[in-house]
Scaffold this motif. Structure first.
Motif, PDB file in Angstrom:
ATOM      1  N   TYR A  48       4.254  -0.534  -4.920  1.00  0.00           N
ATOM      2  CA  TYR A  48       3.529   0.638  -4.434  1.00  0.00           C
ATOM      3  C   TYR A  48       2.076   0.667  -4.905  1.00  0.00           C
ATOM      4  O   TYR A  48       1.449   1.717  -4.917  1.00  0.00           O
ATOM      5  CB  TYR A  48       4.244   1.913  -4.871  1.00  0.00           C
ATOM      6  CG  TYR A  48       5.623   2.066  -4.276  1.00  0.00           C
ATOM      7  CD1 TYR A  48       5.788   2.214  -2.893  1.00  0.00           C
ATOM      8  CD2 TYR A  48       6.757   2.055  -5.071  1.00  0.00           C
ATOM      9  CE1 TYR A  48       7.045   2.361  -2.335  1.00  0.00           C
ATOM     10  CE2 TYR A  48       8.027   2.204  -4.524  1.00  0.00           C
ATOM     11  CZ  TYR A  48       8.159   2.348  -3.150  1.00  0.00           C
ATOM     12  OH  TYR A  48       9.416   2.488  -2.601  1.00  0.00           O
ATOM     13  N   GLU A  99       6.755   7.015  -0.380  1.00  0.00           N
ATOM     14  CA  GLU A  99       8.087   6.562  -0.797  1.00  0.00           C
ATOM     15  C   GLU A  99       8.245   6.504  -2.312  1.00  0.00           C
ATOM     16  O   GLU A  99       9.368   6.474  -2.823  1.00  0.00           O
ATOM     17  CB  GLU A  99       8.383   5.167  -0.229  1.00  0.00           C
ATOM     18  CG  GLU A  99       8.094   4.996   1.258  1.00  0.00           C
ATOM     19  CD  GLU A  99       6.748   4.310   1.472  1.00  0.00           C
ATOM     20  OE1 GLU A  99       6.749   3.114   1.817  1.00  0.00           O
ATOM     21  OE2 GLU A  99       5.720   4.977   1.281  1.00  0.00           O
ATOM     22  N   MET A 154       1.956   6.569  -2.952  1.00  0.00           N
ATOM     23  CA  MET A 154       2.541   6.323  -1.635  1.00  0.00           C
ATOM     24  C   MET A 154       3.791   7.184  -1.478  1.00  0.00           C
ATOM     25  O   MET A 154       4.558   7.355  -2.438  1.00  0.00           O
ATOM     26  CB  MET A 154       2.894   4.850  -1.476  1.00  0.00           C
ATOM     27  CG  MET A 154       1.690   3.926  -1.504  1.00  0.00           C
ATOM     28  SD  MET A 154       2.148   2.214  -1.131  1.00  0.00           S
ATOM     29  CE  MET A 154       0.687   1.354  -1.722  1.00  0.00           C
ATOM     30  N   ARG A 157       0.370  -2.440   6.055  1.00  0.00           N
ATOM     31  CA  ARG A 157       1.236  -1.445   6.683  1.00  0.00           C
ATOM     32  C   ARG A 157       0.652  -0.048   6.511  1.00  0.00           C
ATOM     33  O   ARG A 157      -0.108   0.216   5.586  1.00  0.00           O
ATOM     34  CB  ARG A 157       2.652  -1.514   6.119  1.00  0.00           C
ATOM     35  CG  ARG A 157       2.779  -1.141   4.659  1.00  0.00           C
ATOM     36  CD  ARG A 157       4.181  -1.428   4.137  1.00  0.00           C
ATOM     37  NE  ARG A 157       4.361  -0.975   2.764  1.00  0.00           N
ATOM     38  CZ  ARG A 157       4.873   0.200   2.426  1.00  0.00           C
ATOM     39  NH1 ARG A 157       5.263   1.056   3.371  1.00  0.00           N
ATOM     40  NH2 ARG A 157       5.012   0.543   1.164  1.00  0.00           N
ATOM     41  N   VAL A 208       0.788   3.716   5.478  1.00  0.00           N
ATOM     42  CA  VAL A 208       1.534   4.504   4.511  1.00  0.00           C
ATOM     43  C   VAL A 208       0.900   5.886   4.377  1.00  0.00           C
ATOM     44  O   VAL A 208      -0.313   6.050   4.492  1.00  0.00           O
ATOM     45  CB  VAL A 208       1.574   3.824   3.122  1.00  0.00           C
ATOM     46  CG1 VAL A 208       2.309   2.500   3.189  1.00  0.00           C
ATOM     47  CG2 VAL A 208       0.172   3.624   2.568  1.00  0.00           C
TER      48      VAL A 208
END
Length: 202
Positions: free
Chosen positions: A45, A145, A143, A173, A175
Protein backbone atom coordinates in the motif's frame (compact mmCIF):
# COMPACT_ATOMS: atom_id res chain seq x y z
CA UNK A 1 10.11 29.80 7.43
CA UNK A 2 11.64 27.46 4.87
CA UNK A 3 15.15 28.32 6.10
CA UNK A 4 14.17 27.55 9.69
CA UNK A 5 12.75 24.22 8.57
CA UNK A 6 15.99 23.39 6.77
CA UNK A 7 18.09 24.27 9.79
CA UNK A 8 16.06 21.92 11.99
CA UNK A 9 16.27 18.96 9.64
CA UNK A 10 19.92 19.30 8.66
CA UNK A 11 20.51 17.68 12.04
CA UNK A 12 17.13 16.24 13.05
CA UNK A 13 16.84 15.82 16.82
CA UNK A 14 16.67 12.36 18.34
CA UNK A 15 13.14 11.67 19.58
CA UNK A 16 12.17 9.00 22.07
CA UNK A 17 9.09 7.03 23.07
CA UNK A 18 8.69 4.21 25.57
CA UNK A 19 9.95 1.61 23.10
CA UNK A 20 11.50 3.56 20.24
CA UNK A 21 14.30 5.93 19.38
CA UNK A 22 13.73 8.09 16.33
CA UNK A 23 16.97 9.26 14.68
CA UNK A 24 18.19 10.11 11.20
CA UNK A 25 18.75 7.20 8.84
CA UNK A 26 22.34 6.09 8.27
CA UNK A 27 24.07 3.89 5.70
CA UNK A 28 24.71 1.38 8.50
CA UNK A 29 20.94 0.75 8.53
CA UNK A 30 20.99 -0.86 5.09
CA UNK A 31 20.59 -4.46 6.30
CA UNK A 32 17.72 -3.63 8.64
CA UNK A 33 16.00 -1.45 6.03
CA UNK A 34 16.38 -4.04 3.28
CA UNK A 35 14.78 -6.66 5.54
CA UNK A 36 11.43 -4.86 5.32
CA UNK A 37 11.86 -2.81 2.14
CA UNK A 38 12.16 -5.97 0.04
CA UNK A 39 8.87 -7.38 1.39
CA UNK A 40 5.89 -7.03 -1.02
CA UNK A 41 3.51 -7.26 1.96
CA UNK A 42 5.12 -4.16 3.48
CA UNK A 43 5.15 -2.12 0.26
CA UNK A 44 1.72 -3.25 -0.97
CA UNK A 45 0.00 0.00 0.00
CA UNK A 46 2.98 2.29 -0.51
CA UNK A 47 3.89 4.32 -3.59
CA UNK A 48 7.28 2.61 -4.05
CA UNK A 49 8.21 -0.90 -5.17
CA UNK A 50 10.16 -3.42 -3.06
CA UNK A 51 13.93 -2.92 -3.04
CA UNK A 52 15.54 -5.48 -5.39
CA UNK A 53 18.75 -5.97 -3.35
CA UNK A 54 20.70 -4.48 -0.46
CA UNK A 55 22.97 -2.58 -2.83
CA UNK A 56 19.92 -0.60 -3.93
CA UNK A 57 19.09 0.08 -0.27
CA UNK A 58 22.63 1.32 0.44
CA UNK A 59 22.48 3.64 -2.56
CA UNK A 60 19.16 4.98 -1.35
CA UNK A 61 20.53 5.68 2.13
CA UNK A 62 23.57 7.40 0.61
CA UNK A 63 21.19 9.58 -1.39
CA UNK A 64 19.29 10.43 1.78
CA UNK A 65 22.48 11.61 3.50
CA UNK A 66 22.60 14.38 0.91
CA UNK A 67 18.95 15.23 1.47
CA UNK A 68 19.57 15.48 5.22
CA UNK A 69 22.61 17.70 4.60
CA UNK A 70 20.43 20.04 2.55
CA UNK A 71 17.72 20.04 5.21
CA UNK A 72 15.22 18.69 2.70
CA UNK A 73 14.30 15.33 4.23
CA UNK A 74 11.95 15.04 7.20
CA UNK A 75 11.92 11.34 8.07
CA UNK A 76 13.32 9.39 11.03
CA UNK A 77 14.53 5.81 11.39
CA UNK A 78 12.56 3.85 14.02
CA UNK A 79 14.97 2.04 16.33
CA UNK A 80 13.46 -0.59 18.60
CA UNK A 81 15.29 -0.05 21.89
CA UNK A 82 15.06 -3.66 23.07
CA UNK A 83 16.83 -4.93 19.94
CA UNK A 84 18.86 -1.87 18.83
CA UNK A 85 17.35 -2.53 15.42
CA UNK A 86 15.86 -0.29 12.74
CA UNK A 87 12.33 -1.56 12.14
CA UNK A 88 10.88 1.15 9.92
CA UNK A 89 10.56 4.88 9.40
CA UNK A 90 8.18 7.65 10.39
CA UNK A 91 8.18 11.35 9.62
CA UNK A 92 6.86 14.10 7.40
CA UNK A 93 6.23 13.38 3.74
CA UNK A 94 5.27 17.02 3.19
CA UNK A 95 5.31 20.28 5.15
CA UNK A 96 3.40 23.31 3.88
CA UNK A 97 4.94 26.30 5.63
CA UNK A 98 2.33 28.78 4.38
CA UNK A 99 -0.61 26.72 5.59
CA UNK A 100 1.32 25.38 8.59
CA UNK A 101 0.25 21.86 7.69
CA UNK A 102 2.29 18.67 7.87
CA UNK A 103 1.60 15.30 6.29
CA UNK A 104 2.98 12.28 8.14
CA UNK A 105 3.83 8.84 6.78
CA UNK A 106 5.28 5.64 8.16
CA UNK A 107 6.39 2.12 7.27
CA UNK A 108 7.08 -0.80 9.60
CA UNK A 109 8.76 -4.17 9.32
CA UNK A 110 6.03 -6.84 9.12
CA UNK A 111 7.55 -8.73 12.06
CA UNK A 112 6.50 -5.88 14.33
CA UNK A 113 2.97 -5.29 13.10
CA UNK A 114 0.15 -5.42 15.63
CA UNK A 115 2.25 -4.27 18.61
CA UNK A 116 1.18 -0.62 18.65
CA UNK A 117 4.58 0.61 17.49
CA UNK A 118 3.32 2.54 14.45
CA UNK A 119 0.83 4.69 16.42
CA UNK A 120 3.50 5.16 19.10
CA UNK A 121 5.85 6.61 16.49
CA UNK A 122 3.16 8.62 14.70
CA UNK A 123 2.04 10.18 17.98
CA UNK A 124 5.58 11.42 18.53
CA UNK A 125 5.71 12.96 15.04
CA UNK A 126 2.37 14.68 15.65
CA UNK A 127 3.72 16.04 18.93
CA UNK A 128 6.87 17.31 17.16
CA UNK A 129 4.79 18.95 14.45
CA UNK A 130 2.66 20.90 16.89
CA UNK A 131 5.06 21.59 19.75
CA UNK A 132 8.34 22.13 17.89
CA UNK A 133 7.41 23.17 14.35
CA UNK A 134 4.36 25.16 15.38
CA UNK A 135 2.06 23.54 12.82
CA UNK A 136 -1.69 24.07 12.94
CA UNK A 137 -2.72 20.81 11.27
CA UNK A 138 -1.33 17.29 10.85
CA UNK A 139 -2.73 14.79 8.38
CA UNK A 140 -1.99 11.37 6.91
CA UNK A 141 -3.25 9.56 3.83
CA UNK A 142 -3.92 5.90 3.14
CA UNK A 143 -5.22 3.71 0.34
CA UNK A 144 -8.85 2.75 0.96
CA UNK A 145 -8.15 -0.99 1.30
CA UNK A 146 -5.48 -0.37 3.91
CA UNK A 147 -7.78 -0.20 6.92
CA UNK A 148 -4.91 -1.12 9.25
CA UNK A 149 -3.18 2.14 8.36
CA UNK A 150 -6.33 4.10 9.09
CA UNK A 151 -6.47 2.44 12.54
CA UNK A 152 -2.89 3.59 13.19
CA UNK A 153 -3.90 7.17 12.43
CA UNK A 154 -6.98 6.99 14.63
CA UNK A 155 -5.01 5.48 17.53
CA UNK A 156 -2.64 8.46 17.26
CA UNK A 157 -5.59 10.83 17.67
CA UNK A 158 -6.40 11.62 14.05
CA UNK A 159 -9.98 11.69 12.76
CA UNK A 160 -11.15 10.37 9.39
CA UNK A 161 -12.21 13.25 7.13
CA UNK A 162 -13.13 11.46 3.91
CA UNK A 163 -11.72 10.37 0.58
CA UNK A 164 -10.16 12.51 -2.12
CA UNK A 165 -12.71 13.44 -4.77
CA UNK A 166 -10.78 11.74 -7.57
CA UNK A 167 -8.89 8.43 -7.31
CA UNK A 168 -5.13 8.45 -7.83
CA UNK A 169 -3.09 6.22 -10.11
CA UNK A 170 -0.61 4.35 -7.93
CA UNK A 171 1.49 1.50 -9.27
CA UNK A 172 -0.62 1.41 -12.41
CA UNK A 173 -4.01 1.13 -10.76
CA UNK A 174 -6.72 3.53 -9.65
CA UNK A 175 -7.08 3.78 -5.88
CA UNK A 176 -9.22 5.84 -3.54
CA UNK A 177 -7.20 7.72 -0.96
CA UNK A 178 -8.53 8.56 2.50
CA UNK A 179 -7.40 11.37 4.78
CA UNK A 180 -7.22 11.46 8.56
CA UNK A 181 -6.19 14.63 10.38
CA UNK A 182 -5.89 16.43 13.67
CA UNK A 183 -5.67 20.17 14.34
CA UNK A 184 -3.62 21.90 17.01
CA UNK A 185 -6.72 22.67 19.11
CA UNK A 186 -7.90 19.05 18.87
CA UNK A 187 -4.42 17.83 19.82
CA UNK A 188 -4.35 20.06 22.87
CA UNK A 189 -7.84 19.17 24.06
CA UNK A 190 -7.69 15.43 23.35
CA UNK A 191 -4.13 14.58 24.28
CA UNK A 192 -2.83 17.25 26.59
CA UNK A 193 -5.75 19.00 28.22
CA UNK A 194 -4.73 22.64 28.75
CA UNK A 195 -3.00 24.41 25.87
CA UNK A 196 0.79 24.19 25.79
CA UNK A 197 3.02 26.78 24.15
CA UNK A 198 5.20 25.85 21.17
CA UNK A 199 8.91 25.55 21.84
CA UNK A 200 9.68 27.01 18.41
CA UNK A 201 7.93 28.09 15.24
CA UNK A 202 8.56 27.95 11.52
Amino acid sequence: MANTLKSIFRAPPILETDRLLLRRMECRDSSDMFEYARDPAVTRYLTWEPHPDETYTRRYLTFLSGRYKAGEFYDWALILKSESKMIGTCGFTRIDCKKRCGEAGYVLNKKYWGQGLAPEALSQIIRFGFEVLGLERMESRYMQENTASRRVMEKAGMVFEGFLEAPLTIKGRQVSVGICAITRSEYQSRLLGPSLPCTSHL
